[in-house]
Enzyme design. Structure first.
Site, mmCIF file in Angstrom:
data_model
loop_
_atom_site.group_PDB
_atom_site.id
_atom_site.type_symbol
_atom_site.label_atom_id
_atom_site.label_comp_id
_atom_site.label_asym_id
_atom_site.label_seq_id
_atom_site.Cartn_x
_atom_site.Cartn_y
_atom_site.Cartn_z
ATOM 1 N N CYS A 230 0.814 -1.179 -0.077
ATOM 2 C CA CYS A 230 0.110 0.065 -0.069
ATOM 3 C C CYS A 230 0.949 1.178 -0.073
ATOM 4 O O CYS A 230 0.552 2.386 0.005
ATOM 5 C CB CYS A 230 -1.000 0.206 1.175
ATOM 6 S SG CYS A 230 -1.977 -1.664 1.396
ATOM 7 N N HIS B 214 -2.301 8.141 5.884
ATOM 8 C CA HIS B 214 -2.782 7.002 5.055
ATOM 9 C C HIS B 214 -4.152 6.607 5.622
ATOM 10 O O HIS B 214 -4.742 6.207 4.897
ATOM 11 C CB HIS B 214 -1.731 5.715 5.710
ATOM 12 C CG HIS B 214 -1.674 4.418 5.044
ATOM 13 N ND1 HIS B 214 -1.593 4.419 3.574
ATOM 14 C CD2 HIS B 214 -1.856 3.264 5.466
ATOM 15 C CE1 HIS B 214 -1.646 3.063 3.221
ATOM 16 N NE2 HIS B 214 -2.028 2.393 4.303
ATOM 17 N N GLU C 189 -0.638 5.058 13.386
ATOM 18 C CA GLU C 189 -0.443 6.269 12.446
ATOM 19 C C GLU C 189 -0.599 7.629 13.274
ATOM 20 O O GLU C 189 0.282 8.341 13.327
ATOM 21 C CB GLU C 189 -1.201 6.436 11.361
ATOM 22 C CG GLU C 189 -0.676 7.435 10.358
ATOM 23 C CD GLU C 189 -1.393 7.551 9.082
ATOM 24 O OE1 GLU C 189 -0.770 8.273 8.207
ATOM 25 O OE2 GLU C 189 -2.469 6.892 8.794
ATOM 26 N N LYS D 94 -8.986 8.233 1.965
ATOM 27 C CA LYS D 94 -9.855 7.090 1.589
ATOM 28 C C LYS D 94 -11.316 6.976 2.356
ATOM 29 O O LYS D 94 -11.919 6.372 1.928
ATOM 30 C CB LYS D 94 -8.979 6.161 2.598
ATOM 31 C CG LYS D 94 -7.596 5.746 1.584
ATOM 32 C CD LYS D 94 -6.861 4.640 2.483
ATOM 33 C CE LYS D 94 -5.641 4.289 1.946
ATOM 34 N NZ LYS D 94 -4.392 5.503 2.043
ATOM 35 N N HIS E 44 -9.614 2.446 -0.321
ATOM 36 C CA HIS E 44 -8.145 2.107 -0.312
ATOM 37 C C HIS E 44 -7.662 1.669 -1.702
ATOM 38 O O HIS E 44 -8.027 0.482 -2.006
ATOM 39 C CB HIS E 44 -7.764 1.228 0.829
ATOM 40 C CG HIS E 44 -6.432 0.931 1.027
ATOM 41 N ND1 HIS E 44 -5.349 1.439 0.100
ATOM 42 C CD2 HIS E 44 -5.725 0.385 2.160
ATOM 43 C CE1 HIS E 44 -4.050 1.365 0.732
ATOM 44 N NE2 HIS E 44 -4.489 0.634 1.692
ATOM 45 N N PHE F 99 1.760 -3.393 3.776
ATOM 46 C CA PHE F 99 1.910 -4.706 4.525
ATOM 47 C C PHE F 99 3.469 -4.846 4.109
ATOM 48 O O PHE F 99 3.985 -4.607 3.206
ATOM 49 C CB PHE F 99 1.255 -5.538 3.733
ATOM 50 C CG PHE F 99 -0.390 -5.648 4.022
ATOM 51 C CD1 PHE F 99 -0.736 -4.941 5.420
ATOM 52 C CD2 PHE F 99 -1.328 -6.459 3.409
ATOM 53 C CE1 PHE F 99 -1.893 -4.763 5.848
ATOM 54 C CE2 PHE F 99 -2.252 -6.679 3.983
ATOM 55 C CZ PHE F 99 -2.739 -5.885 5.271
#
Length: 409
Positions: A163, A302, A313, A334, A339, A397
């Site tokens: 991502c 994010h 975050e 998002k 996403h 990830f």
């Protein structure tokens, strides 16, 4: 001496608009791109909402034969690149093609091609597998097809960091120009993986929201957040060395001032719990730009709407910014487009550029209920203000952290 890098063109294919102006207008109108999955029958799945691109027809962007040799993620990328090149007013016949490159990422390439041909392999045997399976499927083909379509013979790369791919792709393009490997780079990310194995895989991981209400399925930083919603699309920007852009009289949107990356070295799916890895990426981007944390008023987070991401975050932002964290405006795009995996960082970069241009920070749509530890300003409403610097974060990830710092030009 490192060279200055600016943004001179932008293109986007998104769940809320098939061009940058259409996307940006939808952002300002707080439009959400969520709805029932139509790409396949998802009735037997726990998750049946996604943020699909609507009304896209590849024939509007390329000839039919070319389109047939591309999977959806490549078609989105070539379409977005076409808009970006037109927006930049670039005529490649007048450029040194070996100093023009491409850095366009995809997190997974074409899961659809793999699904389709695996089924054919099992049902009809190895001799019936499409000879083009591999070039249709592999994730570098977005960058490859863009270079072919637009005659880019310079550095051509595909950064795959889950991502964080789109952000890393733009960051690596920025570095390539900074250090003289290219004068022009088409950079960004693309993804088109709303398909049975994609949805099933992320659902099995418990990463996707099972919420049935499109208004409540993607709630970054909200106490009631329940996971992310799969999106699709692409965003491509044209980055140029400053004097090259000035020489040809290009319109300059913004300057890329800093880029930072780290790894959590912690877990394959969960960010580091103290947020230190992401904090270091933000600090590295600010150090690269030669600025202090107090100089930054805004972060495009994010912000996936998963429990762990939004909590960790937030901790990372507090670590990186100290007391100044409480003064920051933070939002998540998002909340409207879901996403976009490998394209997420690219569309969020475009969002930052538009926000700086107009002095407008969009709302985190759907954010209503604060969570105890998530106590920063996540922009319940849109804010009008001057934005000298904007920071865009992406976490992937594998523990990948990437941050890009934009400066008003």
């Amino acid at each position: 001496m490192s060279r200055r890098v600016v943004v001179t063109g932008m293109g986007a294919i998104t769940p809320i608009g098939l061009s940058v102006p259409e996307f940006w207008q939808s952002v300002k109108e707080k439009k959400i791109g969520f709805g029932e999955i139509t790409h396949f029958d998802a009735s037997g799945y726990k998750c049946h909402l996604a943020a699909e691109v609507k009304g896209f027809d590849a024939k509007n962007y390329m000839d039919v034969k070319t389109a047939k040799r591309m999977e959806l993620f490549c078609q989105y990328a070539v379409a977005a690149a076409g808009e970006a090149f037109a927006d930049a007013g670039l005529c490649m016949e007048e450029e040194n093609s070996y100093m023009a490159g491409c850095s366009v990422a995809s997190g997974v390439g074409s899961l659809q091609a793999l699904e389709r041909e695996h089924k054919r392999l099992l049902e009809r045997g190895p001799g019936r597998v499409n000879p083009l399976l591999v070039p249709l499927m592999i994730s570098n083909m977005a960058a490859g097809n863009i270079s072919i379509q637009f005659g880019l013979k310079g550095k051509n790369i595909n950064v795959v960091t889950a991502c964080a791919s789109g952000t890393n792709a733009i960051g690596e393009a920025y570095r390539s120009i900074q250090y003289g490997e290219a004068d022009i780079m088409a950079a960004g990310g693309t993804e088109g993986s709303i398909c049975p194995i994609g949805i099933a895989g992320f659902t099995a991981l418990t990463a996707l929201s099972g919420e049935a209400d499109p208004e409540k399925c993607s709630l970054p930083f909200d106490k009631n957040r329940s996971g992310f919603v799969m999106g699709e699309g692409a965003a491509v920007v044209i980055l140029e060395e400053l004097s090259h852009a000035k020489q040809r009289g290009a319109h300059i949107y913004a300057e890329v001032a800093g880029y930072g990356c780290t790894a959590d070295a912690f877990h394959i799916t969960s960010p580091a719990e103290d947020g230190e890895g992401a904090a270091r990426a933000m600090q590295n981007a600010m150090r690269d730009a030669g600025i202090e944390p107090e100089d930054v008023p805004y972060i495009n987070a994010h912000g996936t709407a998963t429990h762990h991401n939004d909590l960790f975050e937030t901790r990372a932002i507090k670590l990186a910014f100290g007391e100044h964290a409480g003064k920051l405006k933070i939002n998540s795009t998002k909340s409207m487009v879901g996403h976009l995996l490998g394209a997420a960082g690219a569309i969020e970069f475009v969002t930052c550029v538009k926000e700086m241009q107009e002095g407008y920070i969009h709302a985190t749509v759907g954010y209503t209920t604060p969570d105890e530890e998530l106590d920063l300003d996540y922009c319940r409403e849109a804010v009008s203000m001057e934005i000298p610097y904007a920071l865009s974060n992406s976490l992937g990830f594998g523990g990948h952290n990437a941050s890009l710092l934009l400066k008003k030009y």
